[in-house]
Design a protein around this motif. Structure first.
Motif, PDB file in Angstrom:
ATOM      1  N   GLY A  16       0.845  -1.187   0.000  1.00  0.00           N
ATOM      2  CA  GLY A  16       0.000   0.000   0.000  1.00  0.00           C
ATOM      3  C   GLY A  16       0.879   1.234   0.000  1.00  0.00           C
ATOM      4  N   THR A  17       0.459   2.261  -0.729  1.00  0.00           N
ATOM      5  CA  THR A  17       1.264   3.483  -0.853  1.00  0.00           C
ATOM      6  C   THR A  17       0.432   4.732  -0.570  1.00  0.00           C
ATOM      7  OG1 THR A  17       0.774   3.546  -3.227  1.00  0.00           O
ATOM      8  CG2 THR A  17       2.825   2.463  -2.575  1.00  0.00           C
ATOM      9  N   GLY A  18      -0.732   4.561   0.053  1.00  0.00           N
ATOM     10  CA  GLY A  18      -1.640   5.683   0.262  1.00  0.00           C
ATOM     11  C   GLY A  18      -1.498   6.315   1.629  1.00  0.00           C
ATOM     12  N   THR A  19      -2.004   7.529   1.748  1.00  0.00           N
ATOM     13  CA  THR A  19      -2.059   8.185   3.046  1.00  0.00           C
ATOM     14  C   THR A  19      -3.170   7.559   3.890  1.00  0.00           C
ATOM     15  OG1 THR A  19      -2.029  10.336   4.138  1.00  0.00           O
ATOM     16  CG2 THR A  19      -3.606  10.057   2.317  1.00  0.00           C
ATOM     17  N   PRO A  24      -8.955   5.691  -3.731  1.00  0.00           N
ATOM     18  CA  PRO A  24      -9.766   6.889  -3.589  1.00  0.00           C
ATOM     19  C   PRO A  24     -10.260   7.135  -2.156  1.00  0.00           C
ATOM     20  CG  PRO A  24     -10.964   5.153  -4.781  1.00  0.00           C
ATOM     21  CD  PRO A  24      -9.571   4.665  -4.577  1.00  0.00           C
ATOM     22  N   VAL A  25     -10.462   8.418  -1.859  1.00  0.00           N
ATOM     23  CA  VAL A  25     -11.020   8.853  -0.586  1.00  0.00           C
ATOM     24  C   VAL A  25     -12.528   8.646  -0.648  1.00  0.00           C
ATOM     25  CG1 VAL A  25     -11.339  10.847   0.938  1.00  0.00           C
ATOM     26  CG2 VAL A  25      -9.195  10.589  -0.359  1.00  0.00           C
ATOM     27  N   VAL A  26     -13.081   8.046   0.396  1.00  0.00           N
ATOM     28  CA  VAL A  26     -14.529   7.804   0.426  1.00  0.00           C
ATOM     29  C   VAL A  26     -15.284   9.109   0.176  1.00  0.00           C
ATOM     30  CG1 VAL A  26     -16.472   7.122   1.904  1.00  0.00           C
ATOM     31  CG2 VAL A  26     -14.346   5.797   1.956  1.00  0.00           C
ATOM     32  N   GLY A  27     -16.177   9.103  -0.783  1.00  0.00           N
ATOM     33  CA  GLY A  27     -17.033  10.262  -1.043  1.00  0.00           C
ATOM     34  C   GLY A  27     -16.402  11.342  -1.893  1.00  0.00           C
ATOM     35  N   GLY A  31     -10.223  14.365  -9.476  1.00  0.00           N
ATOM     36  CA  GLY A  31      -9.621  13.707 -10.630  1.00  0.00           C
ATOM     37  C   GLY A  31      -8.815  12.467 -10.273  1.00  0.00           C
ATOM     38  N   VAL A  32      -8.125  12.492  -9.128  1.00  0.00           N
ATOM     39  CA  VAL A  32      -7.312  11.337  -8.745  1.00  0.00           C
ATOM     40  C   VAL A  32      -8.201  10.223  -8.182  1.00  0.00           C
ATOM     41  CG1 VAL A  32      -5.490  10.551  -7.169  1.00  0.00           C
ATOM     42  CG2 VAL A  32      -5.244  12.725  -8.390  1.00  0.00           C
ATOM     43  N   CYS A  33      -9.180  10.596  -7.369  1.00  0.00           N
ATOM     44  CA  CYS A  33     -10.056   9.582  -6.767  1.00  0.00           C
ATOM     45  C   CYS A  33     -10.929   8.884  -7.815  1.00  0.00           C
ATOM     46  CB  CYS A  33     -10.905  10.193  -5.656  1.00  0.00           C
ATOM     47  SG  CYS A  33      -9.917  10.623  -4.198  1.00  0.00           S
ATOM     48  N   THR A  34     -11.132   9.533  -8.988  1.00  0.00           N
ATOM     49  CA  THR A  34     -11.923   8.909 -10.064  1.00  0.00           C
ATOM     50  C   THR A  34     -11.028   8.487 -11.232  1.00  0.00           C
ATOM     51  OG1 THR A  34     -12.352  11.098 -11.017  1.00  0.00           O
ATOM     52  CG2 THR A  34     -14.011  10.229  -9.501  1.00  0.00           C
ATOM     53  N   PRO A  38      -4.424   2.675 -12.613  1.00  0.00           N
ATOM     54  CA  PRO A  38      -4.358   1.818 -11.408  1.00  0.00           C
ATOM     55  C   PRO A  38      -3.339   2.309 -10.386  1.00  0.00           C
ATOM     56  CG  PRO A  38      -3.515   0.649 -13.365  1.00  0.00           C
ATOM     57  CD  PRO A  38      -4.109   1.944 -13.852  1.00  0.00           C
ATOM     58  N   ARG A  39      -2.352   3.095 -10.824  1.00  0.00           N
ATOM     59  CA  ARG A  39      -1.343   3.605  -9.890  1.00  0.00           C
ATOM     60  C   ARG A  39      -1.912   4.695  -8.982  1.00  0.00           C
ATOM     61  NH1 ARG A  39       2.970   5.112 -14.340  1.00  0.00           N
ATOM     62  NH2 ARG A  39       1.038   6.129 -15.016  1.00  0.00           N
ATOM     63  N   ASP A  40      -3.118   5.186  -9.306  1.00  0.00           N
ATOM     64  CA  ASP A  40      -3.787   6.158  -8.437  1.00  0.00           C
ATOM     65  C   ASP A  40      -4.700   5.487  -7.402  1.00  0.00           C
ATOM     66  OD1 ASP A  40      -2.602   8.459  -9.499  1.00  0.00           O
ATOM     67  OD2 ASP A  40      -4.068   8.566 -11.129  1.00  0.00           O
ATOM     68  N   LYS A  41      -4.694   4.160  -7.360  1.00  0.00           N
ATOM     69  CA  LYS A  41      -5.449   3.436  -6.317  1.00  0.00           C
ATOM     70  C   LYS A  41      -4.447   3.013  -5.254  1.00  0.00           C
ATOM     71  CE  LYS A  41      -9.173   2.765  -9.197  1.00  0.00           C
ATOM     72  NZ  LYS A  41      -9.430   4.220  -9.391  1.00  0.00           N
ATOM     73  N   ARG A  42      -4.604   3.564  -4.053  1.00  0.00           N
ATOM     74  CA  ARG A  42      -3.582   3.339  -3.023  1.00  0.00           C
ATOM     75  C   ARG A  42      -4.203   2.854  -1.717  1.00  0.00           C
ATOM     76  NH1 ARG A  42      -2.379   9.225  -4.877  1.00  0.00           N
ATOM     77  NH2 ARG A  42      -1.155   8.822  -6.758  1.00  0.00           N
ATOM     78  N   LEU A  43      -3.849   1.629  -1.320  1.00  0.00           N
ATOM     79  CA  LEU A  43      -4.240   1.153   0.009  1.00  0.00           C
ATOM     80  C   LEU A  43      -3.314   1.787   1.048  1.00  0.00           C
ATOM     81  CD1 LEU A  43      -4.987  -2.630  -0.712  1.00  0.00           C
ATOM     82  CD2 LEU A  43      -6.574  -0.689  -0.685  1.00  0.00           C
ATOM     83  N   ARG A  44      -3.629   1.559   2.317  1.00  0.00           N
ATOM     84  CA  ARG A  44      -2.840   2.163   3.390  1.00  0.00           C
ATOM     85  C   ARG A  44      -1.393   1.636   3.367  1.00  0.00           C
ATOM     86  NH1 ARG A  44      -7.840   3.614   5.841  1.00  0.00           N
ATOM     87  NH2 ARG A  44      -8.667   1.716   4.955  1.00  0.00           N
TER      88      ARG A  44
END
Ligand SMILES: [Zn+2]
Ligand SMILES: [Zn+2]
Ligand SMILES: [Zn+2]
Length: 267
Positions: A16-19, A24-27, A31-34, A38-44
């Protein structure tokens, strides 16, 4: 003709490489969350580190189960925890799959203050009565400085990250195979900078371009990479202000943005 290949002493897989909120951030409809990339999908944030003779996980966030399934992780020799923020420890109970046998324990390396928080969060795992097969049986290993693990010398790197005590980890499996993983930090301590000098692979907190009170910006992360003379640098713990493709174009040579599933081999 078949040639004998030297076994890579260290492999690092980004689980995981996300903050902290994940991307995507819930809700969020930004542009990044949508994004379809695939590199813009980041788990914790978490990594699997394959040392010469051990497979270890760094951090156990709320996406841990999904990450283990996705990466095909069937066994682990130890878990290392950087600090007790929710995005790094809320999947801790899912480590139960790696202490299956009644007498099987999972060594958990972390600063003593972090182990104390884990004890409060998961008292049943630490109280010694929970010896059933398949239950979580952590064996606390407080870290301060360097220790041997899996054929590498591992060193806890103190870093500033707001009020919480926080470390990164430096894995040294010999010349050309030194890796540092520092997912959360605002400032790297002078002692840690000494250990990092000339590191082969630096993975470091770089939340976004704009400053943040407890995480490094891209500029701050680049300063650390330059100051320690890292041969290659990968940014992690990325926020939704960062579009992977566009942001990658702005980075200097030797510095890149990590993404989930990426696997790096050293030397
Ligand atoms: Zn974090
Ligand atoms: Zn967003
Ligand atoms: Zn944190």
């Amino acid at each position: 003709m078949e040639t004998a290949m030297a076994r890579a002493p260290i492999a690092l897989t980004f689980l995981g490489t996300g903050t902290s909120v994940g991307i995507p951030v819930v809700g969020c409809r930004c542009g990044v969350c949508t994004s379809a990339d695939p590199r813009d999908k980041r788990l914790r944030a978490s990594v699997l580190v394959e040392l010469p003779s051990a497979r270890v996980l760094v951090d156990a966030g709320p996406d841990l189960r999904t990450q283990c399934l996705r990466a095909g992780i069937a066994d682990l020799d130890a878990a290392l925890i950087t600090h007790p923020h929710a995005d790094h420890v809320c999947g801790f109970d899912d480590l139960r799959r790696f202490s299956i046998g009644a007498d099987e324990v999972l060594p958990v390396y972390a600063p003593a203050s972090c182990l104390a928080v884990l004890r409060r969060m998961y008292p049943y795992a630490f109280d010694g009565e929970n010896r059933y097969p398949g239950y979580l049986k952590p064996e606390p290993r407080p870290v301060a400085g360097a220790f041997e693990l899996g054929g590498a010398r591992v060193c806890a790197l103190p870093v500033d990250h707001g009020k919480v005590e926080c470390v990164g980890y430096h894995f040294d499996a010999g010349p050309g195979s030194r890796v540092a993983y520092i997912p959360d930090c605002k400032r790297v301590s002078p002692a840690a900078m000494e250990t990092l000098a000339g590191v082969d692979l630096l993975v470091i907190d770089a939340l976004r371009e704009a400053p943040h009170p407890t995480h490094q910006s891209f500029g701050e992360a680049l300063d650390v990479a330059r100051a320690c003379g890292a041969r290659r640098t990968w940014f992690t713990h990325i926020a939704h202000e960062v579009a992977h493709a566009a942001a990658s174009r702005s980075l200097p040579g030797g510095v890149r943005i990590a993404h989930d599933g990426l696997k790096l081999l050293l030397p």
